[in-house]
Design a protein around this motif. Sequence first.
Motif, short mmCIF file in Angstrom:
data_model
loop_
_atom_site.label_atom_id
_atom_site.label_comp_id
_atom_site.label_asym_id
_atom_site.label_seq_id
_atom_site.Cartn_x
_atom_site.Cartn_y
_atom_site.Cartn_z
N TYR A 32 86.90 38.31 -19.09
CA TYR A 32 86.69 37.00 -19.69
C TYR A 32 85.97 36.05 -18.74
N ASP A 99 86.37 33.29 -22.75
CA ASP A 99 85.29 33.82 -23.57
C ASP A 99 85.09 35.28 -23.20
N TYR A 100 85.40 36.19 -24.12
CA TYR A 100 85.33 37.62 -23.83
C TYR A 100 83.91 38.04 -23.50
N TYR A 111 83.91 30.15 -26.99
CA TYR A 111 85.16 30.56 -26.36
C TYR A 111 86.18 31.00 -27.41
N ASP A 112 86.91 32.04 -27.06
CA ASP A 112 87.82 32.68 -28.00
C ASP A 112 89.24 32.10 -27.94
N TYR A 113 89.65 31.68 -26.77
CA TYR A 113 91.03 31.21 -26.58
C TYR A 113 91.02 29.90 -25.78
#
Length: 124
Positions: A32, A99-100, A111-113
Amino acid sequence: QVQLVESGGGLVQAGGSLRLSCAASGRTFTSYTMGWFRQAPGKEREFVAAISWSHSNTYYADSVKGRFTISRDNAKNAVYLQMNSLKPEDTAVYYCAADYRGTGYPTPGEYDYWGQGTQVTVSS
């Protein structure tokens, strides 16, 4: 699934320093890109700094360049933001984000999380 928990915010006088920490869950932390964003009241969320997943390359917003330093400790699944020479305009809620295998570091939507945020207040 990645969970992010920020800590280290608080009240500091102008010119002072704070160190924010972000603890991440999960076994793929090294995949990430990690970013720090901030949001002041009535303003949009803005990019502060990022550190890439592959070579730990770092990126900064112009407003913090030379004052803030982002780092990561992959053994501890943690990312940090050292903030020096703080100014009242740095006052905001600061968010950690993951962000993976990300390359779109300045864009919040990439960004994912996200963490819940930590308040930083700089008094003049």
